[in-house]
Design an enzyme around this catalytic site. Sequence first.
Site, short mmCIF file in Angstrom:
data_model
loop_
_atom_site.label_atom_id
_atom_site.label_comp_id
_atom_site.label_asym_id
_atom_site.label_seq_id
_atom_site.Cartn_x
_atom_site.Cartn_y
_atom_site.Cartn_z
N ARG A 103 -48.88 -29.52 32.63
CA ARG A 103 -48.29 -28.89 33.82
C ARG A 103 -48.77 -27.45 34.01
NH1 ARG A 103 -47.08 -33.54 34.12
NH2 ARG A 103 -45.13 -34.45 34.87
N SER B 172 -39.43 -34.05 38.49
CA SER B 172 -38.87 -33.39 37.31
C SER B 172 -38.58 -31.93 37.65
CB SER B 172 -39.87 -33.41 36.15
OG SER B 172 -40.21 -34.72 35.82
N GLU C 268 -39.69 -26.24 36.60
CA GLU C 268 -41.03 -26.73 36.90
C GLU C 268 -41.49 -26.36 38.32
OE1 GLU C 268 -44.42 -28.23 36.97
OE2 GLU C 268 -43.11 -29.45 38.22
N1 EPU Z 1 -34.07 -39.71 28.95
C1 EPU Z 1 -32.72 -39.82 28.80
N2 EPU Z 1 -31.91 -39.60 29.86
C2 EPU Z 1 -32.39 -39.29 31.08
C3 EPU Z 1 -33.77 -39.18 31.26
C4 EPU Z 1 -34.60 -39.38 30.19
O1 EPU Z 1 -32.24 -40.09 27.71
O2 EPU Z 1 -31.57 -39.10 31.99
C5 EPU Z 1 -34.97 -39.95 27.81
C6 EPU Z 1 -35.32 -41.41 27.64
O3 EPU Z 1 -35.34 -41.71 26.26
C7 EPU Z 1 -36.74 -41.53 28.14
C8 EPU Z 1 -37.28 -40.15 27.84
O4 EPU Z 1 -36.17 -39.26 27.99
O5 EPU Z 1 -37.43 -42.51 27.51
C9 EPU Z 1 -38.39 -39.70 28.77
O6 EPU Z 1 -38.05 -39.96 30.11
P1 EPU Z 1 -39.14 -40.52 31.15
O7 EPU Z 1 -39.94 -41.58 30.54
O8 EPU Z 1 -38.43 -40.80 32.42
O9 EPU Z 1 -40.13 -39.32 31.33
P2 EPU Z 1 -39.87 -37.79 31.44
O10 EPU Z 1 -40.31 -37.11 30.19
O11 EPU Z 1 -38.48 -37.55 31.88
C10 EPU Z 1 -42.24 -37.21 32.37
C11 EPU Z 1 -42.78 -36.40 33.52
C12 EPU Z 1 -42.66 -37.19 34.81
C13 EPU Z 1 -43.47 -38.45 34.67
C14 EPU Z 1 -42.92 -39.26 33.46
C15 EPU Z 1 -43.75 -40.45 33.17
C16 EPU Z 1 -42.43 -34.07 32.95
C17 EPU Z 1 -41.66 -32.82 33.19
N3 EPU Z 1 -42.05 -35.15 33.62
O12 EPU Z 1 -40.86 -37.39 32.63
O13 EPU Z 1 -43.24 -36.41 35.86
O14 EPU Z 1 -43.40 -39.26 35.83
O15 EPU Z 1 -42.93 -38.43 32.28
O16 EPU Z 1 -44.95 -40.04 32.58
O17 EPU Z 1 -43.38 -34.05 32.16
C18 EPU Z 1 -42.73 -34.85 37.58
O18 EPU Z 1 -43.40 -34.03 36.97
O19 EPU Z 1 -42.18 -34.58 38.67
C19 EPU Z 1 -42.53 -36.18 37.03
C20 EPU Z 1 -41.73 -37.07 37.60
#
Ligand code: EPU
Length: 346
Positions: free
Chosen positions: A174, A246, A342
Site C-alpha cells: 500500500r 479497507s 488507509e
Molecule cells: N477478519 C475478522 N473479522 C473481520 C474481518 C477480517 O476476523 O471482520 C479476519 C479473518 O480471519 C480474515 C482475515 O481477518 O481471514 C483477513 O481478512 P480478509 O481476507 O477479508 O482480508 P483483509 O486483510 O481484511 C486485505 C486487503 C483488501 C483485500 C483483501 C484480499 C488491506 C488493508 N486490505 O484485506 O484490500 O481485498 O486483503 O486480499 O490490505 C482495500 O485495500 O480496500 C481492500 C479491500
Amino acid sequence: MNSAKIAPSPAKLILNMGLKHRNTFGLDSTAELAYDITSPDQLPTLIKELEEKKLGWRALGGGSNVILPEYLPGATLLINILGQEVLKSDAQTTYLSVGAGVDWHDLVTWTLEHELLGLENLALIPGTVGAAPIQNIGAYGVEVGKYIEYIEAFDSKTHAFVTLPQDACQFAYRDSYFKQNPNRFIVTKVVFKFPKVWQARLQYADLAKQFKDTNSNPSARQIFDAVCAIRSQKLPDPKVIGNAGSFFQNPIISDTQYELLMKQFPELVSYPDVAGKRKLAAGWLIDQCGFKGKRIGPVGVYEKQALVLVNHGGGTSTDILNLAKNIQEEVLGKFSVRLEIEPNIL
Ligand code: EPU
C-alpha cells in the site's frame, strides 16, 4: 513548412461542482473549481496558472480512496484521461499503455478479453488506473506494481513530464514513491507489462478454498469470477453503501511484539512479512473490539468485514474520522497496535 505546435484546448472548468457521485463514500462535497482533465497536455499551463494565482490543487481519480471534506477550496483536477493501446509485443511480454482516467475494473475485464493475463486477482477494485499505483493496490496475493513497466506523470515541482520505471516507483505494501511525495506528481499514463507465460496465484486462503475440491487448475477467467464472487460477498458495493474499501492498513509489527501478543491472544490472525516482521489482520483486531456492524449516527462498521467503514447516508468526513479515532483508541488499548488510516484525507 509551418512547424508551430497546436495549443491543447484548455481543461473545462466547472464551478462549485458537487462530488457526491465522484467519491465512493458518497460524501457530500463541493469543489470550488473543478477541472475536467482529458489530456496530459492541459496540465503544464493549468498548473502554472494555478500557481501564479496562488491557488492550491489536488488530483482526483475515481474517488475510491479519499475522504472528502464538505468544501474543497481551490482547484480539483478530475483526471479523465482515457484510451488504451498495445505498444509492443515480443516473445515474452506484451506492453499495454493505459490512460490514467480509465476505470480499473473495466481495464481488468478488457485485458482478460484480450488474453492479457495477470490482473485477474485484482478484479472489482473500485477506482481508476492512475490511482492504482499510488497506493499500489493489492488483493488476493497480487499487487499492481509487479505488472507496471513504467509510469508517465507530470511533476509539479519541475514542471515537466517524467517517465518512472518500475524500480523508481518504490512499490511496497500500500505504498509507492507517489504516496511518499503527496501532491507532487499527476499520473497521466500507466504502461503495463504482461508476461506471455501465465501462472495462477491461488495462495490466498479465501481464493484457494474456492478451487480446492473442484478444480486444481483454474483459468484466469475462473479466478476473475471467483475474486468477483468473494469480494461481492465480503465487501459492500459502493453504489449501495458508501465506503472506501479497507479503511485501515494491516499493521506490520516486529516478531518480538507478535510473540508477546500471541501469548495473550492465541487466535490472533496474521501473515508472514519481511524477515523479522509480521502483518496482522486489522479486520480481526477491530472485530475483537466489538465494532463489527456497529453504527454511530449515519456511519458505521460494515457488518460482514470490520475493516470497512461505511456511510449509511448523510455522513460527513467528521463522522467517519470520529468513528475511526474511536476504533484506533480501542485497538491501541487492547492490543497496543496503532492502526494507520488507509484512504487519503483531503
Ligand atoms: N477478519 C475478522 N473479522 C473481520 C474481518 C477480517 O476476523 O471482520 C479476519 C479473518 O480471519 C480474515 C482475515 O481477518 O481471514 C483477513 O481478512 P480478509 O481476507 O477479508 O482480508 P483483509 O486483510 O481484511 C486485505 C486487503 C483488501 C483485500 C483483501 C484480499 C488491506 C488493508 N486490505 O484485506 O484490500 O481485498 O486483503 O486480499 O490490505 C482495500 O485495500 O480496500 C481492500 C479491500
